[in-house]
Design a protein around this motif. Structure first.
Motif, PDB file in Angstrom:
ATOM      1  N   TYR A 171       0.811  -1.213   0.000  1.00  0.00           N
ATOM      2  CA  TYR A 171       0.000   0.000   0.000  1.00  0.00           C
ATOM      3  C   TYR A 171       0.852   1.274   0.000  1.00  0.00           C
ATOM      4  CZ  TYR A 171      -3.585   3.359   1.186  1.00  0.00           C
ATOM      5  OH  TYR A 171      -4.422   4.432   1.159  1.00  0.00           O
ATOM      6  N   ASN A 172       2.035   1.241   0.563  1.00  0.00           N
ATOM      7  CA  ASN A 172       2.874   2.441   0.621  1.00  0.00           C
ATOM      8  C   ASN A 172       3.455   2.826  -0.730  1.00  0.00           C
ATOM      9  OD1 ASN A 172       2.439   2.835   3.338  1.00  0.00           O
ATOM     10  ND2 ASN A 172       4.177   1.568   3.932  1.00  0.00           N
ATOM     11  N   ASN A 173       3.390   1.953  -1.700  1.00  0.00           N
ATOM     12  CA  ASN A 173       3.848   2.261  -3.045  1.00  0.00           C
ATOM     13  C   ASN A 173       2.654   2.773  -3.847  1.00  0.00           C
ATOM     14  OD1 ASN A 173       4.351   1.813  -5.938  1.00  0.00           O
ATOM     15  ND2 ASN A 173       6.279   0.935  -5.225  1.00  0.00           N
ATOM     16  N   THR A 174       2.727   4.016  -4.333  1.00  0.00           N
ATOM     17  CA  THR A 174       1.570   4.635  -4.990  1.00  0.00           C
ATOM     18  C   THR A 174       1.169   3.937  -6.278  1.00  0.00           C
ATOM     19  OG1 THR A 174       3.023   6.243  -6.061  1.00  0.00           O
ATOM     20  CG2 THR A 174       1.968   6.898  -4.003  1.00  0.00           C
ATOM     21  N   VAL A 175       2.068   3.195  -6.913  1.00  0.00           N
ATOM     22  CA  VAL A 175       1.734   2.467  -8.143  1.00  0.00           C
ATOM     23  C   VAL A 175       1.176   1.091  -7.821  1.00  0.00           C
ATOM     24  CG1 VAL A 175       2.663   1.480 -10.263  1.00  0.00           C
ATOM     25  CG2 VAL A 175       3.430   3.724  -9.503  1.00  0.00           C
ATOM     26  N   TYR A 176       1.883   0.318  -6.997  1.00  0.00           N
ATOM     27  CA  TYR A 176       1.488  -1.067  -6.744  1.00  0.00           C
ATOM     28  C   TYR A 176       0.210  -1.185  -5.925  1.00  0.00           C
ATOM     29  CZ  TYR A 176       6.069  -2.207  -8.586  1.00  0.00           C
ATOM     30  OH  TYR A 176       7.162  -2.325  -9.387  1.00  0.00           O
ATOM     31  N   ARG A 177      -0.129  -0.189  -5.122  1.00  0.00           N
ATOM     32  CA  ARG A 177      -1.370  -0.286  -4.353  1.00  0.00           C
ATOM     33  C   ARG A 177      -2.602  -0.241  -5.244  1.00  0.00           C
ATOM     34  NH1 ARG A 177      -1.528   5.232  -0.883  1.00  0.00           N
ATOM     35  NH2 ARG A 177      -1.573   6.710  -2.600  1.00  0.00           N
ATOM     36  N   LEU A 178      -2.454   0.212  -6.475  1.00  0.00           N
ATOM     37  CA  LEU A 178      -3.580   0.198  -7.410  1.00  0.00           C
ATOM     38  C   LEU A 178      -3.991  -1.230  -7.779  1.00  0.00           C
ATOM     39  CD1 LEU A 178      -2.623   3.155  -9.742  1.00  0.00           C
ATOM     40  CD2 LEU A 178      -4.514   3.058  -8.135  1.00  0.00           C
ATOM     41  N   LEU A 179      -3.110  -2.201  -7.588  1.00  0.00           N
ATOM     42  CA  LEU A 179      -3.460  -3.594  -7.859  1.00  0.00           C
ATOM     43  C   LEU A 179      -4.609  -4.064  -6.964  1.00  0.00           C
ATOM     44  CD1 LEU A 179       0.120  -5.107  -8.182  1.00  0.00           C
ATOM     45  CD2 LEU A 179      -1.523  -4.750 -10.016  1.00  0.00           C
ATOM     46  N   ALA A 180      -4.782  -3.435  -5.804  1.00  0.00           N
ATOM     47  CA  ALA A 180      -5.869  -3.808  -4.891  1.00  0.00           C
ATOM     48  C   ALA A 180      -7.240  -3.515  -5.500  1.00  0.00           C
ATOM     49  CB  ALA A 180      -5.721  -3.082  -3.558  1.00  0.00           C
ATOM     50  N   PHE A 181      -7.283  -2.658  -6.494  1.00  0.00           N
ATOM     51  CA  PHE A 181      -8.555  -2.280  -7.118  1.00  0.00           C
ATOM     52  C   PHE A 181      -8.738  -2.912  -8.492  1.00  0.00           C
ATOM     53  CE2 PHE A 181      -7.222   1.157  -4.316  1.00  0.00           C
ATOM     54  CZ  PHE A 181      -8.303   1.181  -3.461  1.00  0.00           C
ATOM     55  N   LYS A 182      -8.036  -3.986  -8.747  1.00  0.00           N
ATOM     56  CA  LYS A 182      -8.064  -4.645 -10.052  1.00  0.00           C
ATOM     57  C   LYS A 182      -9.479  -4.949 -10.539  1.00  0.00           C
ATOM     58  CE  LYS A 182      -7.076  -9.081 -12.050  1.00  0.00           C
ATOM     59  NZ  LYS A 182      -6.781 -10.439 -11.705  1.00  0.00           N
ATOM     60  N   LYS A 183     -10.285  -5.550  -9.696  1.00  0.00           N
ATOM     61  CA  LYS A 183     -11.642  -5.934 -10.118  1.00  0.00           C
ATOM     62  C   LYS A 183     -12.512  -4.715 -10.367  1.00  0.00           C
ATOM     63  CE  LYS A 183     -11.393 -10.477  -8.643  1.00  0.00           C
ATOM     64  NZ  LYS A 183     -11.935 -11.698  -8.952  1.00  0.00           N
ATOM     65  N   CYS A 184     -12.316  -3.656  -9.623  1.00  0.00           N
ATOM     66  CA  CYS A 184     -13.119  -2.438  -9.795  1.00  0.00           C
ATOM     67  C   CYS A 184     -12.897  -1.813 -11.157  1.00  0.00           C
ATOM     68  CB  CYS A 184     -12.783  -1.407  -8.717  1.00  0.00           C
ATOM     69  SG  CYS A 184     -13.249  -1.888  -7.070  1.00  0.00           S
TER      70      CYS A 184
END
Length: 99
Positions: free
Chosen positions: A65-78
């Protein structure tokens, strides 16, 4: 989840984001190293730890989550199902509906 301190309740949740958060807390509570993995992206490789059945992309987004790019993976389905563009900055997320 934070108020109840009951992270295990969501471990097998149908909501993959809740399941990934629960799984991450369960990993932190245990002293043994679980299965680890790496996902290769266009921006580099991202690592994650796995202990349950959460989606690897969502799990890696939660755990990084602290990485501004990789935390976007958490919203993949959205952004795949709902056709959203989600932007990340150091302080917030912003979404834009694709037209």
């Amino acid at each position: 989840m934070m108020q109840n301190k009951n992270f295990g309740k969501y471990f097998n949740s149908a909501d993959q984001l809740l399941s990934a958060i629960s799984e991450s807390y369960k990993i932190l509570e245990n002293e043994r190293v679980p299965l680890t993995g790496i996902i290769k992206t266009n921006y580099g490789s991202v690592s994650f730890c796995k202990r349950g059945n959460s989606d690897e992309y969502i799990l890696s987004g939660v755990q990084n989550y602290n990485n501004t790019v990789y935390r976007l993976l958490a919203f993949k389905k959205c952004y795949k199902k709902q056709k959203l563009n989600i932007y990340s900055s150091s302080n917030f997320f912003r979404q834009h509906v694709k037209t």
